[in-house]
Write a protein that holds these residues in place. Structure first.
Motif, PDB file in Angstrom:
ATOM      1  N   UNK A 179     -11.565   1.582  11.973  1.00  0.00           N
ATOM      2  CA  UNK A 179     -11.633   0.475  11.023  1.00  0.00           C
ATOM      3  C   UNK A 179     -10.816   0.819   9.789  1.00  0.00           C
ATOM      4  N   UNK A 180      -9.940  -0.089   9.416  1.00  0.00           N
ATOM      5  CA  UNK A 180      -9.139   0.122   8.205  1.00  0.00           C
ATOM      6  C   UNK A 180      -9.559  -0.897   7.155  1.00  0.00           C
ATOM      7  N   UNK A 181     -10.040  -0.398   6.037  1.00  0.00           N
ATOM      8  CA  UNK A 181     -10.445  -1.288   4.951  1.00  0.00           C
ATOM      9  C   UNK A 181      -9.476  -1.092   3.793  1.00  0.00           C
ATOM     10  N   UNK A 182      -8.813  -2.157   3.409  1.00  0.00           N
ATOM     11  CA  UNK A 182      -7.878  -2.020   2.295  1.00  0.00           C
ATOM     12  C   UNK A 182      -8.635  -2.012   0.975  1.00  0.00           C
ATOM     13  N   UNK A 183      -8.167  -1.192   0.042  1.00  0.00           N
ATOM     14  CA  UNK A 183      -8.795  -1.218  -1.290  1.00  0.00           C
ATOM     15  C   UNK A 183      -8.599  -2.599  -1.899  1.00  0.00           C
ATOM     16  N   UNK A 184      -9.482  -2.915  -2.802  1.00  0.00           N
ATOM     17  CA  UNK A 184      -9.412  -4.174  -3.525  1.00  0.00           C
ATOM     18  C   UNK A 184      -8.069  -4.260  -4.270  1.00  0.00           C
ATOM     19  N   UNK A 185      -7.497  -5.447  -4.296  1.00  0.00           N
ATOM     20  CA  UNK A 185      -6.275  -5.627  -5.087  1.00  0.00           C
ATOM     21  C   UNK A 185      -6.459  -6.809  -6.033  1.00  0.00           C
ATOM     22  N   UNK A 186      -5.727  -6.761  -7.133  1.00  0.00           N
ATOM     23  CA  UNK A 186      -5.802  -7.860  -8.100  1.00  0.00           C
ATOM     24  C   UNK A 186      -4.398  -8.329  -8.449  1.00  0.00           C
ATOM     25  N   UNK A 187      -4.282  -9.604  -8.772  1.00  0.00           N
ATOM     26  CA  UNK A 187      -2.974 -10.143  -9.098  1.00  0.00           C
ATOM     27  C   UNK A 187      -3.097 -11.527  -9.680  1.00  0.00           C
ATOM     28  N   UNK A 188      -1.969 -12.154  -9.855  1.00  0.00           N
ATOM     29  CA  UNK A 188      -1.974 -13.520 -10.364  1.00  0.00           C
ATOM     30  C   UNK A 188      -1.675 -14.499  -9.246  1.00  0.00           C
ATOM     31  N   UNK A 189      -2.406 -15.596  -9.228  1.00  0.00           N
ATOM     32  CA  UNK A 189      -2.084 -16.655  -8.282  1.00  0.00           C
ATOM     33  C   UNK A 189      -1.855 -17.893  -9.111  1.00  0.00           C
ATOM     34  N   UNK A 190      -0.710 -18.449  -9.047  1.00  0.00           N
ATOM     35  CA  UNK A 190      -0.202 -19.385 -10.035  1.00  0.00           C
ATOM     36  C   UNK A 190      -0.938 -19.303 -11.361  1.00  0.00           C
ATOM     37  N   UNK A 191      -0.420 -18.455 -12.183  1.00  0.00           N
ATOM     38  CA  UNK A 191      -0.865 -18.289 -13.570  1.00  0.00           C
ATOM     39  C   UNK A 191      -2.273 -17.735 -13.705  1.00  0.00           C
ATOM     40  N   UNK A 192      -3.083 -17.885 -12.658  1.00  0.00           N
ATOM     41  CA  UNK A 192      -4.469 -17.462 -12.809  1.00  0.00           C
ATOM     42  C   UNK A 192      -4.701 -16.077 -12.272  1.00  0.00           C
ATOM     43  N   UNK A 193      -5.407 -15.314 -13.030  1.00  0.00           N
ATOM     44  CA  UNK A 193      -5.749 -13.976 -12.603  1.00  0.00           C
ATOM     45  C   UNK A 193      -6.695 -14.060 -11.419  1.00  0.00           C
ATOM     46  N   UNK A 194      -6.311 -13.369 -10.375  1.00  0.00           N
ATOM     47  CA  UNK A 194      -7.113 -13.398  -9.163  1.00  0.00           C
ATOM     48  C   UNK A 194      -7.922 -12.118  -9.135  1.00  0.00           C
ATOM     49  N   UNK A 195      -9.180 -12.256  -9.465  1.00  0.00           N
ATOM     50  CA  UNK A 195      -9.979 -11.064  -9.699  1.00  0.00           C
ATOM     51  C   UNK A 195     -10.178 -10.227  -8.453  1.00  0.00           C
ATOM     52  N   UNK A 196     -10.696 -10.856  -7.422  1.00  0.00           N
ATOM     53  CA  UNK A 196     -10.996 -10.080  -6.232  1.00  0.00           C
ATOM     54  C   UNK A 196     -10.202 -10.593  -5.050  1.00  0.00           C
ATOM     55  N   UNK A 197      -9.345  -9.729  -4.585  1.00  0.00           N
ATOM     56  CA  UNK A 197      -8.561 -10.036  -3.414  1.00  0.00           C
ATOM     57  C   UNK A 197      -9.327  -9.404  -2.270  1.00  0.00           C
ATOM     58  N   UNK A 247     -12.280  -0.631  -8.815  1.00  0.00           N
ATOM     59  CA  UNK A 247     -13.546  -1.080  -9.397  1.00  0.00           C
ATOM     60  C   UNK A 247     -14.777  -0.792  -8.543  1.00  0.00           C
ATOM     61  N   UNK A 248     -14.658  -1.107  -7.274  1.00  0.00           N
ATOM     62  CA  UNK A 248     -15.782  -0.893  -6.377  1.00  0.00           C
ATOM     63  C   UNK A 248     -16.311   0.527  -6.449  1.00  0.00           C
ATOM     64  N   UNK A 249     -15.379   1.458  -6.482  1.00  0.00           N
ATOM     65  CA  UNK A 249     -15.772   2.869  -6.434  1.00  0.00           C
ATOM     66  C   UNK A 249     -16.279   3.326  -7.801  1.00  0.00           C
ATOM     67  N   UNK A 250     -15.678   2.747  -8.840  1.00  0.00           N
ATOM     68  CA  UNK A 250     -16.185   3.070 -10.181  1.00  0.00           C
ATOM     69  C   UNK A 250     -17.604   2.538 -10.351  1.00  0.00           C
ATOM     70  N   UNK A 251     -17.854   1.364  -9.841  1.00  0.00           N
ATOM     71  CA  UNK A 251     -19.198   0.801  -9.948  1.00  0.00           C
ATOM     72  C   UNK A 251     -20.209   1.657  -9.184  1.00  0.00           C
ATOM     73  N   UNK A 252     -19.838   1.994  -7.957  1.00  0.00           N
ATOM     74  CA  UNK A 252     -20.733   2.836  -7.159  1.00  0.00           C
ATOM     75  C   UNK A 252     -20.966   4.156  -7.892  1.00  0.00           C
TER      76      UNK A 252
END
Length: 529
Positions: free
Chosen positions: A75-93, A112-117
DNA sequence: ACGGGTTAGACC
DNA sequence: TGGTCTAAC
């Protein structure tokens, strides 16, 4: 509180290390059996590999293609990514969708996930020990020298401990260390029952040895390095395994001496160390290779700095760079806002790092700007810093924004002393002037007393203007609290018998020797979510 | 194949 | 102090 623990001759130190931490966080989050192979993916590589996957010969530094070749079912789980989607900050990808959604060219990784944990784990640790030092996102040093009162039944826990090879379980081992082992097992068990995370631990008289111990039996086990086993341990231990000798310093020593093991390095005299590493580090290394380490466990569970970085394909326009800076600023502000709500502090310093292709990286820093729209402020300041940096050149391939020098804004939020302290070091910006060499900060208000004080009360908590928040005070704090509550109530639902301690001791009395591994690898019907 | 994002600390 | 370098995860 007192200095006794750190100055005591016989300390009891625990080094605690979460096993393949990111992989465990994902496997618990997604409800995946830890016995099935799983890797945490970051772009085309993997940054964490669980133990099942290691069984297939997969290692960190493998590319995903290789991983799939070695174990198609991994199983491959990609780390969370963040970016902009038309001008809007996309918090959780969200990660377990298609790889396509992780657009390296438009988003950045978020841990973030790992920092929270991690912060939840550290809360548990601090409920057990006062002197807890965060050594990394998944490692802690605990000085339990002063917390060694434990009744005899609880001491039975120390049988969970693996003793260092050549060491014997006998009366020679100081009682305090054995209780330390019981303590370590208890803490590890608490972390497991609350979060289902396994960990490994080393128990010893100092940080150096404790760290060596925690890596000796993995995963989900603990190791005592008894004082009398130290000579045997160091006899065969490669020099570079000692903390801080894993890099260039270790190589330098190998080059200048014949020593390859810690034992061999013990024949080097203090004078010779002077020649090799200089007077300042000589005594420190002299002790190190003997397993002696006086460094104290510093009580600190939160970071001293916060950084957001991105490496991207060579960029040659200001517009291109600004896009990245904005994203970094946004993420940084989010984390700062959370940090402030949780830790009642704010940074005094802002740093931008930049790397141009073919050149060493550079950095510039300014006092952390004060004002309302923080994302905008940070972006503007960072852009200006780059544009005025003498040694900045295109193309640029990496940028980072970081903050440091935190100042507390707790109880005395309204007091003049706080006002003065927080504001000091910023006064250079009262008169923003291009003629001064000190870079100016965009956005510092005309610094009226009222404004600054109002910023202090609800200011730093303010969200960014495009995500407006109620003018009510401390909204972020309330939000953070609520999120925290939700987290905890989730945990309560999955709670594992608070009185497991007693149950296992009873079992032990019945003569069934159980190991922690039994608890740490629950049968499948015991597992939840 | 030392990836990429973070942190801490020493040094000048 | 600011900036660079090292070591570690």
């Amino acid at each position: 509180m007192s200095d006794f623990a750190s100055s005591a001759l016989n300390r009891v130190i625990i080094h605690l290390d979460l096993d393949c931490f990111y992989a465990q966080v994902e496997s618990v989050r997604l409800g995946i059996d830890p016995a099935s192979p799983l890797c945490v993916q970051q772009w085309d590589g993997v940054i964490a590999v669980n133990y099942a996957a290691r069984g297939y010969g997969i290692s960190r530094h493998d590319r995903v293609d290789t991983v799939k070749e070695k174990c198609p079912s991994c199983v491959l789980v990609h780390v969370e990514t963040v970016g902009f989607q038309d001008q809007h900050f996309q918090e959780k990808d969200n990660s377990n969708v298609t790889e396509h959604s992780h657009r390296k060219s438009e988003t950045k990784v978020s841990l973030d996930r790992y920092r929270d944990a991690s912060s939840r784990i550290f809360k548990v640790l601090s409920s057990f020990v006062d002197r807890c030092e965060k050594a990394s996102i998944d490692e802690a040093y605990l000085d339990v020298s002063e917390e060694l009162k434990m009744d005899t039944e609880e001491r039975a826990y120390y049988f969970e401990t693996k003793f260092q090879p050549f060491g014997e379980v006998n009366a020679q081992i100081p009682e305090s260390l054995l209780i330390g082992c019981a303590f370590a097992a208890k803490i590890r068990y608490a972390i497991y029952s609350q979060f289902h995370y396994t960990s490994s631990a080393g128990i010893a008289e100092n940080k150096l040895l404790a760290k060596l111990g925690s890596s000796m039996h993995k995963p989900s086990q603990q190791t005592l390095i008894s004082p009398q086993s130290v000579p045997y341990l160091l006899e065969s231990l490669p020099l570079k395994k000692l903390r801080s000798l894993g890099g260039k310093l270790g190589t330098l020593i190998e080059e200048k001496t014949n020593a390859r093991t810690a034992k061999e390095a013990q024949s080097i005299t203090l004078e010779e160390w002077n020649e090799i590493v200089g007077r300042d580090t000589a005594e420190w290394i002299y002790n190190l290779v003997r397993g002696i380490d006086y460094s104290p466990v510093n009580a600190r569970e939160i970071t001293k700095s916060i950084l957001a970085a991105k490496t991207f394909k060579a960029e040659s326009s200001w517009e291109g760079l600004e896009k990245w800076i904005k994203l970094l600023a946004y993420e940084l502000c989010e984390r700062l806002s959370k940090d402030q709500a949780m830790n009642s502090r704010r940074p005094a310093n802002l740093v931008i790092h930049y790397s141009s292709v073919g050149h060493p990286s550079c950095s510039k820093s300014i006092p952390f700007p004060c004002g309302k729209d923080k994302v905008h402020l940070l972006t503007q300041n960072a852009m200006k810093l780059l544009k005025t940096a003498k040694n900045f050149r295109f193309p640029c391939s990496r940028l980072s924004l970081s903050v440091s020098r935190f100042h507390s804004i707790t109880s005395e939020a309204n007091s003049i002393s706080t006002f003065l302290r927080v504001d000091e070091g910023r006064h250079t910006n009262d008169v923003p002037s291009e003629s001064i060499q000190v870079p100016s900060v965009i956005g510092l208000p005309e610094n009226s007393l009222e404004k600054s004080i109002s910023n202090m009360n609800d200011g730093p908590l303010e969200k960014y203007s495009d995500i407006k928040s109620e003018p009510g005070e401390n909204e972020d704090y309330i939000l953070a609290k609520r999120l925290q509550e939700e987290e905890w109530s989730k945990l309560r639902n999955t709670k594992i018998h608070a009185n497991d301690d007693e149950r296992r001791i009873k079992r032990k009395k019945k003569g069934q020797l159980q190991t922690l591994d039994h608890f740490f690898r629950p049968s499948s019907e015991e597992k939840r979510s």
